[in-house]
Design a protein around this motif. Structure first.
Motif, mmCIF file in Angstrom:
data_model
loop_
_atom_site.group_PDB
_atom_site.id
_atom_site.type_symbol
_atom_site.label_atom_id
_atom_site.label_comp_id
_atom_site.label_asym_id
_atom_site.label_seq_id
_atom_site.Cartn_x
_atom_site.Cartn_y
_atom_site.Cartn_z
ATOM 1 N N ASP A 32 -16.128 23.260 19.273
ATOM 2 C CA ASP A 32 -16.526 21.993 18.655
ATOM 3 C C ASP A 32 -15.336 21.352 17.944
ATOM 4 N N SER A 41 -24.704 12.959 16.423
ATOM 5 C CA SER A 41 -25.750 13.876 15.968
ATOM 6 C C SER A 41 -25.893 13.900 14.452
ATOM 7 N N VAL A 179 -10.690 20.675 22.009
ATOM 8 C CA VAL A 179 -10.156 21.105 23.308
ATOM 9 C C VAL A 179 -9.086 20.123 23.762
ATOM 10 N N GLY A 330 -30.226 12.040 22.388
ATOM 11 C CA GLY A 330 -30.091 13.496 22.378
ATOM 12 C C GLY A 330 -31.128 14.210 21.521
ATOM 13 N N THR A 332 -34.430 13.100 21.214
ATOM 14 C CA THR A 332 -35.609 13.061 22.086
ATOM 15 C C THR A 332 -35.488 14.074 23.219
HETATM 16 C C1 LIG Z 1 -27.379 5.103 14.671
HETATM 17 C C2 LIG Z 1 -27.913 6.022 15.723
HETATM 18 C C3 LIG Z 1 -29.277 6.234 15.811
HETATM 19 C C4 LIG Z 1 -29.783 7.085 16.798
HETATM 20 N N1 LIG Z 1 -31.111 7.361 16.805
HETATM 21 C C5 LIG Z 1 -31.621 8.225 17.700
HETATM 22 C C6 LIG Z 1 -32.991 8.576 17.681
HETATM 23 O O1 LIG Z 1 -33.743 8.120 16.822
HETATM 24 N N2 LIG Z 1 -33.460 9.422 18.619
HETATM 25 C C7 LIG Z 1 -32.648 9.949 19.608
HETATM 26 O O2 LIG Z 1 -33.145 10.684 20.458
HETATM 27 N N3 LIG Z 1 -31.329 9.682 19.628
HETATM 28 C C8 LIG Z 1 -30.798 8.843 18.696
HETATM 29 N N4 LIG Z 1 -29.464 8.568 18.689
HETATM 30 C C9 LIG Z 1 -28.631 9.195 19.727
HETATM 31 C C10 LIG Z 1 -28.290 10.628 19.409
HETATM 32 O O3 LIG Z 1 -27.814 10.728 18.097
HETATM 33 C C11 LIG Z 1 -27.250 11.097 20.410
HETATM 34 O O4 LIG Z 1 -27.761 10.951 21.716
HETATM 35 C C12 LIG Z 1 -26.844 12.530 20.235
HETATM 36 O O5 LIG Z 1 -26.530 12.814 18.910
HETATM 37 C C13 LIG Z 1 -25.673 12.810 21.130
HETATM 38 O O6 LIG Z 1 -25.249 14.120 20.878
HETATM 39 P P1 LIG Z 1 -23.925 14.681 21.535
HETATM 40 O O7 LIG Z 1 -23.912 16.108 21.187
HETATM 41 O O8 LIG Z 1 -23.866 14.277 22.972
HETATM 42 O O9 LIG Z 1 -22.740 13.867 20.854
HETATM 43 P P2 LIG Z 1 -22.111 13.994 19.399
HETATM 44 O O10 LIG Z 1 -23.154 14.168 18.383
HETATM 45 O O11 LIG Z 1 -21.208 12.817 19.232
HETATM 46 O O12 LIG Z 1 -21.294 15.318 19.446
HETATM 47 C C14 LIG Z 1 -20.125 15.448 20.177
HETATM 48 C C15 LIG Z 1 -19.451 16.691 19.670
HETATM 49 O O13 LIG Z 1 -18.307 16.927 20.474
HETATM 50 C C16 LIG Z 1 -17.251 17.321 19.626
HETATM 51 N N5 LIG Z 1 -16.001 16.998 20.317
HETATM 52 C C17 LIG Z 1 -15.468 15.789 20.608
HETATM 53 N N6 LIG Z 1 -14.311 15.932 21.257
HETATM 54 C C18 LIG Z 1 -14.103 17.258 21.405
HETATM 55 C C19 LIG Z 1 -13.086 18.028 21.994
HETATM 56 N N7 LIG Z 1 -12.008 17.491 22.580
HETATM 57 N N8 LIG Z 1 -13.174 19.393 21.919
HETATM 58 C C20 LIG Z 1 -14.236 20.001 21.321
HETATM 59 N N9 LIG Z 1 -15.241 19.298 20.765
HETATM 60 C C21 LIG Z 1 -15.173 17.947 20.805
HETATM 61 C C22 LIG Z 1 -17.460 16.554 18.345
HETATM 62 O O14 LIG Z 1 -16.830 17.209 17.260
HETATM 63 C C23 LIG Z 1 -18.981 16.541 18.234
HETATM 64 O O15 LIG Z 1 -19.472 17.615 17.464
HETATM 65 C C24 LIG Z 1 -28.907 7.719 17.720
HETATM 66 C C25 LIG Z 1 -27.532 7.513 17.628
HETATM 67 C C26 LIG Z 1 -27.036 6.679 16.635
HETATM 68 C C27 LIG Z 1 -25.563 6.479 16.532
#
Ligand SMILES: Cc1cc2nc3c(=O)[nH]c(=O)nc-3n(C[C@H](O)[C@H](O)[C@H](O)COP(=O)(O)OP(=O)(O)OC[C@H]3O[C@@H](n4cnc5c(N)ncnc54)[C@H](O)[C@@H]3O)c2cc1C
Length: 364
Positions: A32, A41, A179, A330, A332
């Motif tokens: 991470d 997230s 990474v 993410g 949902t």
């Molecule tokens: C304002 C807002 C409201 C939302 N409301 C909702 C909702 O009500 N319901 C819903 O279902 N979804 C909602 N979402 C969407 C939801 O938050 C996201 O779909 C979800 O959090 C995505 O998760 P993720 O793990 O893909 O990305 P992220 O949470 O962005 O996580 C990515 C991770 O990758 C890591 N990372 C990045 N680059 C690297 C690298 N090179 N090497 C290692 N690690 C790395 C980061 O540190 C991070 O921890 C909302 C989003 C926002 C912004």
């Protein structure tokens, strides 16, 4: 080979996927980013939502049905972590403040119903029916769509619970380990991160907005863009809102979360007084009681969007064993990521709907 699977990114999507893979007996490493690396997230609204999702794309509507129906099971499993995620599925509202919104909502709900072969449950409620359920609603709200299938959760607690649950199953989590490079070598993948070099047979890219750049290293063109949403939190209030709505929800602790703005500002996750004022005004228009409460916090977060807003689940054709899991919603989808998506990653028999989220649908 040190690990069966390396999951890159430990947000909601990476943690749910790593948890699901570990449940299937895989030896998993999660690498991470750092505290200040972009993280949707840690910035989201916490809705576990079906209303509106997939009204124009049947596979997404069906996928959200699968995910939300698996959610109660995930919530039960996470109880073992002793983190209270405050998951509730009592239904949710999306309000209409004029006739045009009502007409558009009605056609959207009907399209969604068709796209799920009638699995999506909803009702359009006029003002007087709505007022009986939510007495605090203002007369500016002419009605609402209601789905008993919607719910909400404490998103930060969910992230914590998923991280704990995956580690309880033996997943190794390494934070502060951005990474830098992923290289295919002799049938396995070598991953160079800030804390060392690791190998695995499979790689799952769950790095949110960074998936585009990581995918490029492996010949995958993952189209991903940021969209900012700003969120406000009030002081704790007496319970007045039993159900979440698309832009106002009362948390289990009593605070009220207000949001739902959409801005194209690149990778800027800050806040602006203009947008915060707009979202506060809309909330007060709906719930006049909010006009006199104190705001205690505000933040901006970046949604991870694909060109059509639907997830990208894709195995690399040039580097088999590398998968992209890139999506909005993410929260949902967490239960689907921890369940059927892992069957697909592991090559077991899997739900055919998943193939509808490949990059073949884009002309790239
Ligand atoms: C304002 C807002 C409201 C939302 N409301 C909702 C909702 O009500 N319901 C819903 O279902 N979804 C909602 N979402 C969407 C939801 O938050 C996201 O779909 C979800 O959090 C995505 O998760 P993720 O793990 O893909 O990305 P992220 O949470 O962005 O996580 C990515 C991770 O990758 C890591 N990372 C990045 N680059 C690297 C690298 N090179 N090497 C290692 N690690 C790395 C980061 O540190 C991070 O921890 C909302 C989003 C926002 C912004």
């Amino acid at each position: 080979m040190q690990y069966d699977v390396i999951v890159i990114g430990g947000g909601m999507v990476g943690a749910a996927t790593a948890y699901g893979l570990a449940k299937q007996g895989q030896k998993v490493l999660v690498l991470d980013g750092e505290d200040l690396t972009l993280s949707a997230s840690k910035a989201n609204f916490g809705l576990v939502w079906v209303q509106g999702k997939g009204w124009d794309h049947a596979p997404y509507a069906q996928w959200c049905q699968i995910a939300t129906n698996l959610w109660p099971e995930l919530s039960d499993e996470l109880k073992a972590t002793q983190v209270d995620i405050s998951y509730q599925r009592r239904g949710g509202f999306d309000f209409c403040i004029n006739e045009q919104e009502w007409q558009e909502r009605e056609s959207m709900m009907s399209a969604l119903w068709k796209n799920t072969d009638g699995m999506f449950e909803y009702e359009m409620l006029n003002h007087s029916k709505l007022k009986k359920m939510i007495p605090e609603i203002s007369k500016s709200v002419i009605g609402a769509s209601f789905s008993p299938q919607d719910g909400h959760v404490d998103p930060l607690a969910l992230l914590q619970a998923l991280c704990k649950a995956m580690q309880n199953l033996g997943v190794t989590y390494m934070g502060n380990c951005l990474v830098e490079a992923i290289t295919p070598t002799h049938g396995e993948y070598v991953v160079k991160g800030a804390k060392g070099v690791f190998t695995a047979g499979k790689i799952v890219l769950c790095a949110g907005l960074a998936n585009g750049q990581l995918g490029e290293q492996l010949g995958m063109n993952i189209p991903v863009v940021a969209e900012r949403g700003q969120v406000l939190i009030t002081e704790r209030l007496k319970p007045f809102l039993k159900w979440p709505t698309l832009n106002v929800r009362q948390t289990a602790q009593g605070t009220v979360q207000i949001g739902d703005s959409h801005e194209d500002v690149g990778l800027n996750d800050g806040t602006t007084p203009e947008v915060l004022k707009q979202i506060a005004q809309r909330a007060v228009l709906m719930f006049p009681l909010l006009s006199s409460v104190h705001l205690v916090r505000a933040w901006g977060g970046l949604r991870i969007l694909t060109p059509d807003g639907n997830p990208i689940y894709q195995q690399s054709t040039s580097n088999p064993g590398v998968f992209s899991v890139t999506c909005h919603s993410g929260v949902t989808l967490a239960a689907a990521h921890a369940g059927p998506l892992c069957d697909w990653i592991l090559g077991d028999s899997y739900l055919p709907v998943i193939e509808q989220f490949s990059m073949d649908r884009f002309d790239v």
